[in-house]
Scaffold this motif. Structure first.
Motif, PDB file in Angstrom:
ATOM      1  N   ALA A 162       1.750 -14.224  24.895  1.00 40.12           N
ATOM      2  CA  ALA A 162       2.746 -15.201  24.414  1.00 40.12           C
ATOM      3  C   ALA A 162       4.121 -14.925  25.022  1.00 40.12           C
ATOM      4  O   ALA A 162       4.945 -15.835  25.169  1.00 40.12           O
TER       5      ALA A 162
ATOM      6  N   LYS B 237      -1.349 -16.602  33.243  1.00 44.05           N
ATOM      7  CA  LYS B 237      -0.070 -16.814  33.945  1.00 44.05           C
ATOM      8  C   LYS B 237       0.594 -15.584  34.529  1.00 44.05           C
ATOM      9  O   LYS B 237       1.231 -15.665  35.569  1.00 44.05           O
TER      10      LYS B 237
ATOM     11  N   GLY C 194       8.187  -8.924  33.318  1.00 41.10           N
ATOM     12  CA  GLY C 194       9.386  -8.085  33.295  1.00 41.10           C
ATOM     13  C   GLY C 194       9.528  -7.304  32.021  1.00 41.10           C
ATOM     14  O   GLY C 194       8.665  -7.358  31.142  1.00 41.10           O
TER      15      GLY C 194
ATOM     16  N   ASP D  78      11.144  -6.815  28.402  1.00 38.86           N
ATOM     17  CA  ASP D  78      11.323  -7.853  27.381  1.00 38.86           C
ATOM     18  C   ASP D  78      12.819  -8.149  27.210  1.00 38.86           C
ATOM     19  O   ASP D  78      13.585  -7.292  26.733  1.00 38.86           O
TER      20      ASP D  78
ATOM     21  N   ALA E  67      14.373 -10.299  25.241  1.00 39.78           N
ATOM     22  CA  ALA E  67      14.826 -10.382  23.842  1.00 39.78           C
ATOM     23  C   ALA E  67      15.072  -8.974  23.293  1.00 39.78           C
ATOM     24  O   ALA E  67      16.036  -8.743  22.548  1.00 39.78           O
TER      25      ALA E  67
ATOM     26  N   MET F 197      15.853  -6.304  25.171  1.00 39.64           N
ATOM     27  CA  MET F 197      16.971  -5.660  25.887  1.00 39.64           C
ATOM     28  C   MET F 197      18.326  -6.204  25.464  1.00 39.64           C
ATOM     29  O   MET F 197      19.337  -5.493  25.539  1.00 39.64           O
TER      30      MET F 197
ATOM     31  N   PHE G 190      16.145   3.276  27.652  1.00 36.29           N
ATOM     32  CA  PHE G 190      15.000   2.374  27.885  1.00 36.29           C
ATOM     33  C   PHE G 190      14.550   2.475  29.344  1.00 36.29           C
ATOM     34  O   PHE G 190      13.350   2.572  29.641  1.00 36.29           O
TER      35      PHE G 190
ATOM     36  N   TYR H  92       2.539 -13.751  37.489  1.00 32.63           N
ATOM     37  CA  TYR H  92       3.908 -13.256  37.702  1.00 32.63           C
ATOM     38  C   TYR H  92       3.986 -11.727  37.600  1.00 32.63           C
ATOM     39  O   TYR H  92       3.514 -11.136  36.620  1.00 32.63           O
TER      40      TYR H  92
ATOM     41  N   GLY I  57      10.527  -8.333  37.929  1.00 33.49           N
ATOM     42  CA  GLY I  57      11.340  -7.275  37.336  1.00 33.49           C
ATOM     43  C   GLY I  57      10.485  -6.052  37.048  1.00 33.49           C
ATOM     44  O   GLY I  57       9.826  -5.494  37.940  1.00 33.49           O
TER      45      GLY I  57
ATOM     46  N   GLU J 171      16.536  -9.386  38.297  1.00 36.61           N
ATOM     47  CA  GLU J 171      17.483  -8.803  37.332  1.00 36.61           C
ATOM     48  C   GLU J 171      18.914  -9.319  37.495  1.00 36.61           C
ATOM     49  O   GLU J 171      19.641  -9.452  36.514  1.00 36.61           O
TER      50      GLU J 171
ATOM     51  N   PRO K 173      17.432  -3.635  38.675  1.00 38.60           N
ATOM     52  CA  PRO K 173      16.146  -3.043  38.295  1.00 38.60           C
ATOM     53  C   PRO K 173      16.400  -1.669  37.669  1.00 38.60           C
ATOM     54  O   PRO K 173      17.326  -0.956  38.094  1.00 38.60           O
ATOM     55  N   GLY K 174      15.600  -1.310  36.662  1.00 40.47           N
ATOM     56  CA  GLY K 174      15.861  -0.052  35.960  1.00 40.47           C
ATOM     57  C   GLY K 174      14.633   0.827  35.810  1.00 40.47           C
ATOM     58  O   GLY K 174      14.731   1.960  35.346  1.00 40.47           O
ATOM     59  N   PHE K 175      13.472   0.268  36.176  1.00 41.88           N
ATOM     60  CA  PHE K 175      12.249   1.079  36.116  1.00 41.88           C
ATOM     61  C   PHE K 175      11.888   1.553  37.535  1.00 41.88           C
ATOM     62  O   PHE K 175      10.739   1.514  37.939  1.00 41.88           O
TER      63      PHE K 175
ATOM     64  N   MET L 285      12.071 -15.254  44.127  1.00 42.62           N
ATOM     65  CA  MET L 285      10.651 -15.013  43.887  1.00 42.62           C
ATOM     66  C   MET L 285       9.898 -15.273  45.185  1.00 42.62           C
ATOM     67  O   MET L 285      10.226 -16.209  45.907  1.00 42.62           O
TER      68      MET L 285
HETATM   69  C1  HXC Z   1      10.784 -11.736  27.141  1.00 38.39           C
HETATM   70  C2  HXC Z   1       9.683 -13.456  28.164  1.00 38.39           C
HETATM   71  C3  HXC Z   1       9.870 -12.854  29.422  1.00 38.39           C
HETATM   72  C4  HXC Z   1      10.558 -11.617  29.473  1.00 38.39           C
HETATM   73  C5  HXC Z   1       8.808 -14.708  29.701  1.00 38.39           C
HETATM   74  N1  HXC Z   1       9.028 -14.595  28.381  1.00 38.39           N
HETATM   75  N2  HXC Z   1       9.336 -13.677  30.370  1.00 38.39           N
HETATM   76  N3  HXC Z   1      10.129 -12.894  27.038  1.00 38.39           N
HETATM   77  N4  HXC Z   1      10.981 -11.106  28.311  1.00 38.39           N
HETATM   78  N5  HXC Z   1      10.757 -10.950  30.609  1.00 38.39           N
HETATM   79  C6  HXC Z   1       8.622 -15.529  27.321  1.00 38.39           C
HETATM   80  C7  HXC Z   1       9.491 -16.783  27.307  1.00 38.39           C
HETATM   81  O1  HXC Z   1      10.688 -16.557  26.603  1.00 38.39           O
HETATM   82  C8  HXC Z   1       8.577 -17.754  26.583  1.00 38.39           C
HETATM   83  O2  HXC Z   1       8.620 -17.497  25.198  1.00 38.39           O
HETATM   84  C9  HXC Z   1       7.204 -17.360  27.078  1.00 38.39           C
HETATM   85  O3  HXC Z   1       7.321 -15.999  27.547  1.00 38.39           O
HETATM   86  C10 HXC Z   1       6.724 -18.219  28.245  1.00 38.39           C
HETATM   87  O4  HXC Z   1       7.709 -18.214  29.245  1.00 38.39           O
HETATM   88  P1  HXC Z   1       8.337 -19.550  29.869  1.00 38.39           P
HETATM   89  O5  HXC Z   1       9.645 -19.191  30.447  1.00 38.39           O
HETATM   90  O6  HXC Z   1       8.310 -20.676  28.859  1.00 38.39           O
HETATM   91  O7  HXC Z   1       7.263 -19.859  31.004  1.00 38.39           O
HETATM   92  P2  HXC Z   1       7.499 -20.597  32.383  1.00 38.39           P
HETATM   93  O8  HXC Z   1       8.416 -21.783  32.211  1.00 38.39           O
HETATM   94  O9  HXC Z   1       6.144 -20.826  32.949  1.00 38.39           O
HETATM   95  O10 HXC Z   1       8.275 -19.543  33.287  1.00 38.39           O
HETATM   96  C11 HXC Z   1       7.678 -18.340  33.665  1.00 38.39           C
HETATM   97  C12 HXC Z   1       8.740 -17.355  34.229  1.00 38.39           C
HETATM   98  C13 HXC Z   1       9.899 -17.223  33.232  1.00 38.39           C
HETATM   99  C14 HXC Z   1       9.261 -17.883  35.577  1.00 38.39           C
HETATM  100  C15 HXC Z   1       8.031 -16.020  34.475  1.00 38.39           C
HETATM  101  O11 HXC Z   1       9.348 -16.912  31.935  1.00 38.39           O
HETATM  102  C16 HXC Z   1      10.890 -16.165  33.561  1.00 38.39           C
HETATM  103  O12 HXC Z   1      11.724 -16.333  34.420  1.00 38.39           O
HETATM  104  N6  HXC Z   1      10.825 -15.042  32.830  1.00 38.39           N
HETATM  105  C17 HXC Z   1      11.792 -13.955  32.962  1.00 38.39           C
HETATM  106  C18 HXC Z   1      11.525 -13.159  34.220  1.00 38.39           C
HETATM  107  C19 HXC Z   1      12.543 -12.067  34.409  1.00 38.39           C
HETATM  108  O13 HXC Z   1      13.767 -12.317  34.469  1.00 38.39           O
HETATM  109  N7  HXC Z   1      12.078 -10.826  34.481  1.00 38.39           N
HETATM  110  C20 HXC Z   1      12.941  -9.656  34.669  1.00 38.39           C
HETATM  111  C21 HXC Z   1      13.418  -9.121  33.348  1.00 38.39           C
HETATM  112  S1  HXC Z   1      14.574  -7.815  33.567  1.00 38.39           S
HETATM  113  P3  HXC Z   1       8.674 -18.693  24.116  1.00 38.39           P
HETATM  114  O14 HXC Z   1       8.798 -17.959  22.825  1.00 38.39           O
HETATM  115  O15 HXC Z   1       9.836 -19.546  24.471  1.00 38.39           O
HETATM  116  O16 HXC Z   1       7.355 -19.374  24.297  1.00 38.39           O
HETATM  117  C22 HXC Z   1      13.606  -6.474  33.875  1.00 38.39           C
HETATM  118  C23 HXC Z   1      14.335  -5.181  33.983  1.00 38.39           C
HETATM  119  C24 HXC Z   1      13.423  -4.007  34.153  1.00 38.39           C
HETATM  120  O17 HXC Z   1      12.425  -6.562  34.017  1.00 38.39           O
HETATM  121  C25 HXC Z   1      14.150  -2.687  33.971  1.00 38.39           C
HETATM  122  C26 HXC Z   1      14.479  -2.355  32.573  1.00 38.39           C
HETATM  123  C27 HXC Z   1      15.098  -1.006  32.418  1.00 38.39           C
END
Ligand code: HXC
Length: 260
Positions: free
Chosen positions: A23, A60, A65, A67, A69, A71, A82, A107, A110, A134, A141-143, A167
């Motif tokens: 989800a 999908k 990445g 989470d 919410a 972070m 973290f 996907y 991150g 990021e 990036p942090g990991f 991407m």
């Molecule tokens: C929390 C996430 C999430 C994430 C997706 N979701 N990616 N929740 N953290 N990284 C959730 C969405 O909020 C949504 O929840 C559900 O998953 C489906 O995602 P959608 O966006 O509706 O899907 P879609 O339109 O198909 O787009 C897919 C996507 C997009 C392109 C992958 O979700 C996206 O850009 N996600 C974020 C990718 C990202 O920025 N990753 C890097 C994070 S930073 P709901 O509840 O609305 O259904 C990172 C740092 C690492 O990784 C180092 C840390 C120290």
């Protein structure tokens, strides 16, 4: 062991570890990282498991990445912790004696791309997408993505991907050396298991020492790394599998490895 955010299946000598938060596109929060560390530890100690496959639940995403919410509410100290926790778990994957293959089903963004890069081998569905987005969130990036991406694809390409947040598709990821293979989406698990079983059929200690020689050697000057390789080569001669492998070759028969 029961996990909230992971599935663990075992078949033959393979363990399939699935990040299971579809989800949220399998985004990594602290609990999931903690469980991942526990699962890797458990599978490292499990004598039946020779190769670990890491994948994501659902159609999908591998892992979209860390989470976001989770972070969002972190202060700088907690954010740093973290990142360090994730790095520790990913280091555990990288230094796990058993080969770890990422089966990238969608996907890998991150922290998801960083997780895939901590694995030994990356096999991707043709639908997979990669990136370090990021900078779109005001962070880096942090990991260990800045380090592993630069080591895998070179400094220039790593900077391009990290500075733009772009991407890329599986084809481009293959061209730049980020992944080992692209396979049709519906064959991803079969092809990954096939490679896993092939590796599992080889001399276990030799495979494990090869992993160490490559990983440790890359952190050393070449001369020292070569010497290190020779030491591990010598160590292989303490195994029954070395005796069996060479005897079988000379007797023109297939080897019967015992894993010791
Ligand atoms: C929390 C996430 C999430 C994430 C997706 N979701 N990616 N929740 N953290 N990284 C959730 C969405 O909020 C949504 O929840 C559900 O998953 C489906 O995602 P959608 O966006 O509706 O899907 P879609 O339109 O198909 O787009 C897919 C996507 C997009 C392109 C992958 O979700 C996206 O850009 N996600 C974020 C990718 C990202 O920025 N990753 C890097 C994070 S930073 P709901 O509840 O609305 O259904 C990172 C740092 C690492 O990784 C180092 C840390 C120290």
């Amino acid at each position: 062991m029961q996990f909230n955010n992971l599935l663990v299946q075992k078949e033959n000598n393979l363990a399939i570890l699935t990040i299971n938060r579809p989800a949220a596109l399998n985004a990594l929060n602290a609990d999931t990282l903690h469980e991942l560390g526990q699962a890797i530890q458990m599978l490292t100690e499990d004598q039946e498991v020779k190769v670990i496959i890491l994948t994501g639940a659902g159609e999908k995403a591998f892992v979209a990445g860390a989470d976001i919410a989770f972070m969002q509410q972190l202060d700088p100290i907690a954010a740093r912790q973290f990142a360090l926790t994730g790095q520790m778990v990913f280091n555990q994957i990288e230094s796990c004696p058993k080969p770890v293959i990422a089966a990238i089903n969608g996907y890998a963004l991150g922290g998801g791309c960083e997780l895939a890069m901590a694995c030994d081998i990356r096999i991707a569905s043709e639908k997979a997408k990669f990136g370090q987005p990021e900078v779109n969130l005001g962070v880096i990036p942090g990991f260990a993505g800045t380090q592993r991406l630069a080591r895998l694809v070179g400094k220039g390409k790593a900077k391009e991907l990290i500075f733009t947040g772009d991407m890329i598709d599986a084809q481009e990821a293959y061209q730049i050396g980020l992944i080992n293979q692209i396979v049709p989406h519906d064959q991803l698990m079969d092809q990954t298991k096939k490679m896993g079983l092939k590796i599992a059929s080889k001399a276990l200690v030799a495979v494990q020492l090869a992993k160490r020689a490559i990983n440790e050697g890359l952190e050393m000057p070449l001369e020292q790394a070569n010497y290190h390789e020779a030491n591990y080569f010598g160590l292989c001669f303490a195994t029954n599998d070395q005796k069996e492998g060479m005897a079988a070759f000379l007797a023109k028969r297939p080897p019967q490895f015992q894993g010791k």
